[in-house]
Design an enzyme around this catalytic site. Structure first.
Site, mmCIF file in Angstrom:
data_model
loop_
_atom_site.group_PDB
_atom_site.id
_atom_site.type_symbol
_atom_site.label_atom_id
_atom_site.label_comp_id
_atom_site.label_asym_id
_atom_site.label_seq_id
_atom_site.Cartn_x
_atom_site.Cartn_y
_atom_site.Cartn_z
ATOM 1 N N SER A 29 0.839 -1.200 0.000
ATOM 2 C CA SER A 29 0.000 0.000 0.000
ATOM 3 C C SER A 29 0.869 1.243 0.000
ATOM 4 O O SER A 29 1.654 1.465 0.927
ATOM 5 C CB SER A 29 -0.904 0.023 1.234
ATOM 6 N N HIS A 70 -1.223 -1.391 -4.239
ATOM 7 C CA HIS A 70 -2.476 -1.046 -3.562
ATOM 8 C C HIS A 70 -2.545 0.468 -3.363
ATOM 9 O O HIS A 70 -1.680 1.073 -2.734
ATOM 10 C CB HIS A 70 -2.519 -1.767 -2.211
ATOM 11 N N ASP A 107 -4.781 3.439 -1.858
ATOM 12 C CA ASP A 107 -5.873 3.755 -0.935
ATOM 13 C C ASP A 107 -6.450 5.125 -1.228
ATOM 14 O O ASP A 107 -5.771 6.146 -1.099
ATOM 15 C CB ASP A 107 -5.351 3.712 0.511
ATOM 16 N N MET A 151 -9.253 7.793 -0.127
ATOM 17 C CA MET A 151 -10.133 8.145 0.998
ATOM 18 C C MET A 151 -10.738 9.523 0.758
ATOM 19 O O MET A 151 -10.039 10.432 0.312
ATOM 20 C CB MET A 151 -9.328 8.182 2.296
ATOM 21 N N HIS A 188 -8.298 0.762 -3.977
ATOM 22 C CA HIS A 188 -9.226 0.526 -2.867
ATOM 23 C C HIS A 188 -9.965 1.829 -2.554
ATOM 24 O O HIS A 188 -9.399 2.748 -1.970
ATOM 25 C CB HIS A 188 -8.409 0.045 -1.650
ATOM 26 N N MET A 222 -12.226 3.951 -0.546
ATOM 27 C CA MET A 222 -12.896 4.135 0.751
ATOM 28 C C MET A 222 -13.647 5.452 0.656
ATOM 29 O O MET A 222 -13.265 6.467 1.258
ATOM 30 C CB MET A 222 -11.858 4.135 1.879
ATOM 31 N N MET A 252 -11.431 -6.594 5.278
ATOM 32 C CA MET A 252 -10.590 -5.658 6.033
ATOM 33 C C MET A 252 -10.210 -6.276 7.372
ATOM 34 O O MET A 252 -11.067 -6.794 8.096
ATOM 35 C CB MET A 252 -11.328 -4.339 6.287
ATOM 36 N N ASP A 271 -6.387 -6.673 4.313
ATOM 37 C CA ASP A 271 -5.808 -5.325 4.317
ATOM 38 C C ASP A 271 -5.845 -4.763 5.729
ATOM 39 O O ASP A 271 -6.924 -4.591 6.297
ATOM 40 C CB ASP A 271 -6.628 -4.451 3.351
HETATM 41 C C1 DX5 Z 1 -6.385 1.266 5.706
HETATM 42 C C2 DX5 Z 1 -5.921 1.013 4.304
HETATM 43 C C3 DX5 Z 1 -4.776 0.106 4.222
HETATM 44 C C4 DX5 Z 1 -3.507 0.607 4.877
HETATM 45 C C5 DX5 Z 1 -2.770 -0.593 5.399
HETATM 46 O O1 DX5 Z 1 -7.570 1.945 5.700
HETATM 47 O O2 DX5 Z 1 -6.980 0.459 3.539
HETATM 48 O O3 DX5 Z 1 -4.527 -0.288 2.879
HETATM 49 O O4 DX5 Z 1 -2.676 1.313 4.008
HETATM 50 O O5 DX5 Z 1 -1.690 -0.165 6.147
HETATM 51 P P1 DX5 Z 1 -0.861 -1.118 7.110
HETATM 52 O O6 DX5 Z 1 -0.347 -2.252 6.288
HETATM 53 O O7 DX5 Z 1 0.199 -0.225 7.631
HETATM 54 O O8 DX5 Z 1 -1.816 -1.599 8.181
HETATM 55 ZN ZN ZN Z 2 -6.489 -0.414 1.559
#
Ligand code: DX5
Ligand code: ZN
Length: 216
Positions: free
Chosen positions: A8, A31, A33, A35, A64, A66, A135, A169
């Protein structure tokens, strides 16, 4: 089942994304993310950044979302270069319609569930999905601890679809990856574990080995 490691970039240095991507060139997926500050408290990056980094990276992108209204934005992310588009069943968009839209754009649809959402929420869509994301932390932040309590959901989904990709994840490292692999997961997101390590390349190999050793 092929084991795939998806680092990620949330844990990377955004000032040097191209160099950061070069450090993880041995990964199976990247990956990303996304948000929106609404579905989750944080705001991260959007489609223009995906479009830019796509030009300097040949590893497929696992995006991903969110965000509260994925249906509104899947086209932007498809155009920007997403290969897998994953959205949350808890979002406000119609799930079936959003899957259809992703497929019509020629991309792979994936559906994510938060730790408190039961596996039954994805079951009606399993036949149309390329991947389910279970998750293993509450979405929104990197660096949280892995929640082992989510493992029975992976076992449930794996029993129904032996061939589907199941991604985990949150809080994945060289130890927790074994637990998730044993439960039946085969796609592993790791942010902090990869980027905060001295050699992301070595960490990716170690994660892959540990996942394969504990294969369900
Ligand atoms: C959290 C994200 C993850 C995050 C994981 O909301 O969806 O993808 O980056 O980070 P680590 O591996 O540090 O838990
Ligand atoms: Zn993620």
């Amino acid at each position: 089942m092929e084991m795939k490691i998806s680092p990620s970039i949330l844990a990377s240095d955004y000032a040097n994304l191209q160099t950061e991507l070069e450090r993880i060139s041995t990964a199976d997926l990247i990956h990303v993310d996304v948000m929106d500050g609404h579905f989750v408290p944080n705001i991260s990056i959007g489609a223009p950044v995906v479009e830019s980094i796509k030009k300097v990276c040949s590893v497929p992108f696992d995006v991903h979302l969110m965000i509260s209204e994925p249906l509104k934005y899947v086209e932007d992310f498809a155009r920007a270069g997403a290969d897998i588009i994953c959205f949350h069943v808890e979002s406000d968009s119609d799930t079936a319609q959003t899957i259809d839209k992703i497929v019509s754009l020629g991309k792979k649809p994936a559906l994510a569930i938060k730790p408190n959402t039961p596996a039954s929420a994805v079951v009606p869509y399993l036949d149309r999905l390329e991947m389910v994301l279970v998750m293993t932390v509450e979405p929104g932040f990197g660096g949280q601890s892995f929640m082992e309590s989510t493992m029975p959901k992976i076992e449930e989904i794996r029993a129904l679809r032996p061939d589907i990709d199941i991604e985990v994840d949150g809080g994945i490292n060289a130890e927790t990856i074994k637990i998730a692999s044993k439960a039946g997961a085969n796609v592993f997101v790791a942010g902090s574990a990869v980027f905060k390590s001295e050699s992301p390349e070595k960490t990716i190999s170690l994660l892959r080995e540990n996942a394969a050793a504990q294969k369900a």
